[in-house]
Design a protein around this motif. Structure first.
Motif, PDB file in Angstrom:
ATOM      1  N   ASN B  51       0.954  -1.194   0.168  1.00  9.85           N
ATOM      2  CA  ASN B  51      -0.124  -0.008   0.156  1.00  9.85           C
ATOM      3  C   ASN B  51       0.868   1.276  -0.040  1.00  9.85           C
ATOM      4  O   ASN B  51       1.916   1.313  -0.946  1.00  9.85           O
ATOM      5  CB  ASN B  51      -0.829  -0.005   1.161  1.00  9.85           C
ATOM      6  N   GLU B  52       0.747   2.106   0.897  1.00 18.21           N
ATOM      7  CA  GLU B  52       1.372   3.547   0.862  1.00 18.21           C
ATOM      8  C   GLU B  52       2.905   3.196   1.717  1.00 18.21           C
ATOM      9  O   GLU B  52       3.782   4.049   1.823  1.00 18.21           O
ATOM     10  CB  GLU B  52       0.689   4.564   1.325  1.00 18.21           C
ATOM     11  N   LYS B  71      -0.576   7.278  -2.252  1.00 14.58           N
ATOM     12  CA  LYS B  71      -1.895   6.775  -1.892  1.00 14.58           C
ATOM     13  C   LYS B  71      -2.097   5.427  -2.174  1.00 14.58           C
ATOM     14  O   LYS B  71      -3.328   4.941  -2.176  1.00 14.58           O
ATOM     15  CB  LYS B  71      -3.137   7.708  -2.896  1.00 14.58           C
ATOM     16  N   SER B  73      -1.222   3.725  -4.540  1.00 14.66           N
ATOM     17  CA  SER B  73      -1.547   3.632  -6.134  1.00 14.66           C
ATOM     18  C   SER B  73      -0.265   3.700  -6.808  1.00 14.66           C
ATOM     19  O   SER B  73       0.484   2.697  -6.575  1.00 14.66           O
ATOM     20  CB  SER B  73      -2.572   4.619  -6.694  1.00 14.66           C
TER      21      SER B  73
END
Lengths: 115, 117
Positions: B51-52, B71, B73
């Motif tokens: 994730n982040e 984020k 992404s």
């Protein structure tokens, strides 16, 4: 630390023939994965085949098969009925069975399939 | 899904300049990896995110290198004060952890080739 050794920098094979690429590795782990990746010129790396260390049966994927010898820490790739599209760099890689799942790669073998 | 995208494909920069690369992973993948591949070598691990969160960095990642995934992404890899030794292919890969067990879930991008002159 794990290391992966590919002792054949370059190999060539005639179309339709069989070729075997060698790979040895060093680890103190008991559970791990081994992979062969293919990297065609200027294209992305793609997975060819994978082997889980706890499985005794050698993995096969169509024309690709491996000879996994855990005690000898050897993991060779056999390509049958070689095709022109098999021309690429081939990398052997190691991954621990837990943690970051990062890959440790060998230096690669450049395979050329000749018509 | 179009796979893992990396931008730019090629970058030529002068020594001492800063460069930034971008990687867009497969949308449902929570892990993102950066590798560096120099000529005649296999890829070497640099860092990865779940994730982040940046969970591991290689010793290869000097203070001039920084990576972010703000984020969870896309990710960016920045190299400050580039040196000729930074010339390499920078590969990004993503995966879904834990995986299904049927594949390693790694998908690689096509890479960004950096040349420092």
């Amino acid at each position: 630390a794990q290391t992966v050794t590919q002792s054949q920098p370059e190999m060539s094979v005639q179309e339709a023939e069989t070729v075997t690429l060698s790979c040895t590795y060093d680890t103190s782990e008991n559970n791990y994965y081994l992979f062969w990746y293919k990297q065609p010129p200027s294209r992305q790396m793609i997975l060819v085949i994978r082997q889980e260390a706890y499985k005794q049966q050698n993995a096969t994927e169509n024309r690709f098969s491996v000879n996994f010898q855990k005690a000898a820490k050897s993991f060779s790739l056999k390509i049958s009925d070689s095709q022109l599209g098999d021309t690429a760099m081939y990398f052997c890689a190691f991954m621990k069975h837990y943690g970051s799942e990062k890959l440790v790669f060998g230096k690669g073998t450049k395979l050329t399939v000749n018509p | 899904d179009t796979g893992v995208s990396q931008d730019p494909r090629h970058k030529i920069t002068k020594r001492g300049q800063n460069v930034t690369f971008r990687c867009d992973p497969i949308s449902e993948h929570n892990r993102l990896y950066w590798y560096r591949q120099t000529l005649g070598q296999g890829p070497e691990f640099l860092t990865y995110f779940q994730n982040e969160a940046q969970l591991e960095k290689s010793r290869l990642l000097s203070d001039r290198f920084s990576a972010e995934r703000p984020k969870g992404s896309f990710s960016t890899l920045e190299i400050q004060r580039t040196e000729q030794g930074d010339s390499a292919m920078y590969l990004c890969a993503s995966s879904n952890f834990p995986g299904t067990g049927d594949s390693n879930g790694y998908t690689f991008g096509s890479g960004t080739r950096l040349t420092v002159v």
